[in-house]
Motif scaffolding. Structure first.
Motif, PDB file in Angstrom:
ATOM      1  N   ASP A 155       0.827  -1.218   0.000  1.00  0.00           N
ATOM      2  CA  ASP A 155       0.000   0.000   0.000  1.00  0.00           C
ATOM      3  C   ASP A 155       0.851   1.253   0.000  1.00  0.00           C
ATOM      4  O   ASP A 155       0.642   2.193  -0.767  1.00  0.00           O
ATOM      5  CB  ASP A 155      -0.904   0.025   1.242  1.00  0.00           C
ATOM      6  CG  ASP A 155      -2.023  -0.982   1.093  1.00  0.00           C
ATOM      7  OD1 ASP A 155      -2.215  -1.460  -0.045  1.00  0.00           O
ATOM      8  OD2 ASP A 155      -2.667  -1.308   2.109  1.00  0.00           O
ATOM      9  N   GLY A 175       3.407   6.331  -6.873  1.00  0.00           N
ATOM     10  CA  GLY A 175       2.463   7.223  -7.534  1.00  0.00           C
ATOM     11  C   GLY A 175       2.918   8.675  -7.435  1.00  0.00           C
ATOM     12  O   GLY A 175       2.796   9.454  -8.375  1.00  0.00           O
ATOM     13  N   TRP A 200       2.559   1.783 -15.139  1.00  0.00           N
ATOM     14  CA  TRP A 200       1.875   3.008 -14.756  1.00  0.00           C
ATOM     15  C   TRP A 200       1.051   3.547 -15.923  1.00  0.00           C
ATOM     16  O   TRP A 200       1.375   3.288 -17.079  1.00  0.00           O
ATOM     17  CB  TRP A 200       2.927   4.044 -14.309  1.00  0.00           C
ATOM     18  CG  TRP A 200       2.287   5.041 -13.414  1.00  0.00           C
ATOM     19  CD1 TRP A 200       1.925   6.306 -13.732  1.00  0.00           C
ATOM     20  CD2 TRP A 200       1.887   4.827 -12.059  1.00  0.00           C
ATOM     21  NE1 TRP A 200       1.314   6.897 -12.655  1.00  0.00           N
ATOM     22  CE2 TRP A 200       1.274   6.017 -11.616  1.00  0.00           C
ATOM     23  CE3 TRP A 200       1.957   3.758 -11.177  1.00  0.00           C
ATOM     24  CZ2 TRP A 200       0.750   6.161 -10.338  1.00  0.00           C
ATOM     25  CZ3 TRP A 200       1.448   3.902  -9.904  1.00  0.00           C
ATOM     26  CH2 TRP A 200       0.862   5.088  -9.495  1.00  0.00           C
ATOM     27  N   GLY A 214      -4.695   6.682 -15.739  1.00  0.00           N
ATOM     28  CA  GLY A 214      -5.792   6.407 -14.792  1.00  0.00           C
ATOM     29  C   GLY A 214      -5.264   6.337 -13.369  1.00  0.00           C
ATOM     30  O   GLY A 214      -5.852   6.929 -12.451  1.00  0.00           O
ATOM     31  N   LYS A 215      -4.153   5.632 -13.194  1.00  0.00           N
ATOM     32  CA  LYS A 215      -3.590   5.515 -11.844  1.00  0.00           C
ATOM     33  C   LYS A 215      -3.111   6.873 -11.347  1.00  0.00           C
ATOM     34  O   LYS A 215      -3.199   7.183 -10.158  1.00  0.00           O
ATOM     35  CB  LYS A 215      -2.407   4.545 -11.855  1.00  0.00           C
ATOM     36  CG  LYS A 215      -2.820   3.106 -11.896  1.00  0.00           C
ATOM     37  CD  LYS A 215      -1.613   2.278 -11.590  1.00  0.00           C
ATOM     38  CE  LYS A 215      -1.860   0.831 -11.885  1.00  0.00           C
ATOM     39  NZ  LYS A 215      -0.626   0.094 -11.951  1.00  0.00           N
ATOM     40  N   GLU A 261      -4.446   9.680 -11.957  1.00  0.00           N
ATOM     41  CA  GLU A 261      -5.626  10.411 -11.469  1.00  0.00           C
ATOM     42  C   GLU A 261      -5.999   9.970 -10.057  1.00  0.00           C
ATOM     43  O   GLU A 261      -6.400  10.778  -9.221  1.00  0.00           O
ATOM     44  CB  GLU A 261      -6.815  10.219 -12.433  1.00  0.00           C
ATOM     45  CG  GLU A 261      -6.801  11.165 -13.611  1.00  0.00           C
ATOM     46  CD  GLU A 261      -6.441  12.609 -13.218  1.00  0.00           C
ATOM     47  OE1 GLU A 261      -7.121  13.196 -12.365  1.00  0.00           O
ATOM     48  OE2 GLU A 261      -5.451  13.144 -13.766  1.00  0.00           O
ATOM     49  N   GLU A 262      -5.852   8.659  -9.779  1.00  0.00           N
ATOM     50  CA  GLU A 262      -6.137   8.164  -8.415  1.00  0.00           C
ATOM     51  C   GLU A 262      -5.209   8.831  -7.410  1.00  0.00           C
ATOM     52  O   GLU A 262      -5.617   9.197  -6.305  1.00  0.00           O
ATOM     53  CB  GLU A 262      -5.932   6.642  -8.347  1.00  0.00           C
ATOM     54  CG  GLU A 262      -7.069   5.848  -8.922  1.00  0.00           C
ATOM     55  CD  GLU A 262      -6.732   4.363  -8.959  1.00  0.00           C
ATOM     56  OE1 GLU A 262      -5.951   3.883  -8.107  1.00  0.00           O
ATOM     57  OE2 GLU A 262      -7.247   3.684  -9.865  1.00  0.00           O
ATOM     58  N   ILE A 263      -3.951   8.973  -7.780  1.00  0.00           N
ATOM     59  CA  ILE A 263      -2.986   9.597  -6.869  1.00  0.00           C
ATOM     60  C   ILE A 263      -3.346  11.067  -6.641  1.00  0.00           C
ATOM     61  O   ILE A 263      -3.312  11.576  -5.527  1.00  0.00           O
ATOM     62  CB  ILE A 263      -1.540   9.473  -7.431  1.00  0.00           C
ATOM     63  CG1 ILE A 263      -1.123   8.006  -7.444  1.00  0.00           C
ATOM     64  CG2 ILE A 263      -0.544  10.311  -6.641  1.00  0.00           C
ATOM     65  CD1 ILE A 263      -0.995   7.364  -6.077  1.00  0.00           C
ATOM     66  N   ARG A 264      -3.723  11.731  -7.714  1.00  0.00           N
ATOM     67  CA  ARG A 264      -4.122  13.148  -7.590  1.00  0.00           C
ATOM     68  C   ARG A 264      -5.292  13.272  -6.621  1.00  0.00           C
ATOM     69  O   ARG A 264      -5.311  14.141  -5.757  1.00  0.00           O
ATOM     70  CB  ARG A 264      -4.520  13.729  -8.945  1.00  0.00           C
ATOM     71  CG  ARG A 264      -3.409  13.781  -9.956  1.00  0.00           C
ATOM     72  CD  ARG A 264      -3.940  14.353 -11.277  1.00  0.00           C
ATOM     73  NE  ARG A 264      -4.054  15.799 -11.152  1.00  0.00           N
ATOM     74  CZ  ARG A 264      -3.091  16.628 -11.528  1.00  0.00           C
ATOM     75  NH1 ARG A 264      -2.008  16.163 -12.064  1.00  0.00           N
ATOM     76  NH2 ARG A 264      -3.228  17.917 -11.375  1.00  0.00           N
ATOM     77  N   SER A 265      -6.268  12.367  -6.764  1.00  0.00           N
ATOM     78  CA  SER A 265      -7.442  12.430  -5.882  1.00  0.00           C
ATOM     79  C   SER A 265      -7.020  12.157  -4.438  1.00  0.00           C
ATOM     80  O   SER A 265      -7.517  12.791  -3.505  1.00  0.00           O
ATOM     81  CB  SER A 265      -8.491  11.392  -6.268  1.00  0.00           C
ATOM     82  OG  SER A 265      -8.818  11.534  -7.595  1.00  0.00           O
ATOM     83  N   HIS A 266      -6.112  11.206  -4.260  1.00  0.00           N
ATOM     84  CA  HIS A 266      -5.653  10.897  -2.906  1.00  0.00           C
ATOM     85  C   HIS A 266      -5.012  12.140  -2.276  1.00  0.00           C
ATOM     86  O   HIS A 266      -5.303  12.495  -1.123  1.00  0.00           O
ATOM     87  CB  HIS A 266      -4.651   9.740  -2.944  1.00  0.00           C
ATOM     88  CG  HIS A 266      -4.163   9.335  -1.584  1.00  0.00           C
ATOM     89  ND1 HIS A 266      -4.582   8.195  -0.943  1.00  0.00           N
ATOM     90  CD2 HIS A 266      -3.316   9.949  -0.705  1.00  0.00           C
ATOM     91  CE1 HIS A 266      -4.023   8.117   0.255  1.00  0.00           C
ATOM     92  NE2 HIS A 266      -3.246   9.171   0.414  1.00  0.00           N
TER      93      HIS A 266
END
Ligand code: SF4
Length: 304
Positions: free
Chosen positions: A204, A211, A245, A248-249, A251-256
């Motif tokens: 995790d 990311g 990488w 899409g991934k 974008e997940e990091i940006r949201s996190h």
């Protein structure tokens, strides 16, 4: 020199501390602020000293990372640091630091840091210290034998990316500390971002860390995620794991990051001034976290 300002920033370790215990987060990023000054208030000074403590495993990781940085820096300048020299120098350094920590010198020179085990008088058997030393030596020896190092050596220096020049990059007006350990352009014109690991894998935490490196590549180097290779190098067993990488991934990091930054700021008394009040930061109920917390002597002095 202008006064240092406690500016809000984000890093993976900050995010981890915030998730672990809000009070610990407060002590680390706010309570300890200014404690490096000789005339700091007593409480800030104590929190700063405690903040600087590392577990022996963290210390081992730091020693290996710095050894590798010496090697790469020397290579960049056209010099080779022999393996035997690095191993000897590292062991000498570990002995020096261990002794200083055992003497609790970090209370007078806190920036040098000390070991959690010494501060809390946790008995560690001599053979366990020996194992730690052997672990560091094994990581350094494995580093010298990596095919990846051979690849880095033959890469023209202008294709290396000098990470130390950029410690933080801007993400939606928040400085983010998340540059990789090393980066270079491969023969196939891909950007390799390298992360040296010395401990047990934590999928995790690694995913978030890697990311952030991809985000660094996008925001600072302007390289698309599709051209990036994220390489996690486990120096304990010389395993190099490539992490695919894509956009899409990312974008997940940006949201996190967005969510994490918003949550941290929501705890502040004055977000614009990055001012915090301790009472807003609750203590964890999970005493297993407290047992290994640097601030336990201040926060939960009665904990056995
Ligand atoms: S001792 Fe426990 S409650 Fe206090 S700061 Fe540490 S982890 Fe949090």
């Amino acid at each position: 020199m202008p006064d240092l300002v406690n500016e809000f920033s984000w890093s993976r370790s900050r995010d981890g501390l915030f998730q672990e215990c809000r009070r610990k987060y407060f002590y680390h990023y706010y309570g300890a602020w200014g404690g490096w000054e000789a005339d700091a208030p007593e409480e800030a000074r104590a929190l700063y000293v405690l903040k600087q403590l590392s577990s022996r495993q963290q210390w081992a990781g730091k020693v290996v990372h710095e050894g590798i940085e010496w090697v790469l820096r020397a290579l960049y300048e056209g010099r080779d640091l022999p393996e035997a020299w690095l191993v000897d120098e590292t062991i000498r350094r570990m002995r020096r630091e261990w002794k200083a920590s055992n003497d609790r010198q970090y209370w007078t020179t806190p920036k040098s840091g000390g070991l959690f085990e010494h501060e809390h008088r946790i008995p560690v058997k001599p053979e366990d210290w020996q194992l730690l030393r052997d672990h560091v030596v094994r990581c350094l020896r494995n580093f010298y034998r990596l095919p990846l190092l051979a690849d880095i050596r033959k890469t023209p220096r202008e294709r290396w990316v000098l990470i130390e020049e950029i410690r933080a990059f801007d993400f939606e007006e928040t400085p983010v500390y998340g540059a990789p350990d090393f980066a270079y352009w491969t023969d196939s014109d891909r950007l390799a971002l390298v992360d040296w690991k010395t401990g047990a894998p934590d999928p995790d935490s690694s995913a978030l860390q890697l990311g952030c490196y991809a985000l660094y590549a996008r925001e600072v180097l302007r390289v698309d995620p599709g051209r990036v290779e994220l390489l996690e190098v486990n120096l304990r067993d010389s395993r190099v794991q490539a992490h695919p990488w894509d956009g899409g991934k990312l974008e997940e990091i940006r949201s996190h990051l967005q969510l994490s930054i918003r949550s941290m700021k929501a705890y502040l008394q004055d977000p614009a001034a990055n001012r915090a009040a301790m009472d807003n930061f609750e203590k964890t109920e999970d005493l297993r976290i407290c047992r290994w917390c640097n601030f336990r002597s201040v926060c939960r002095p009665d904990l056995p």
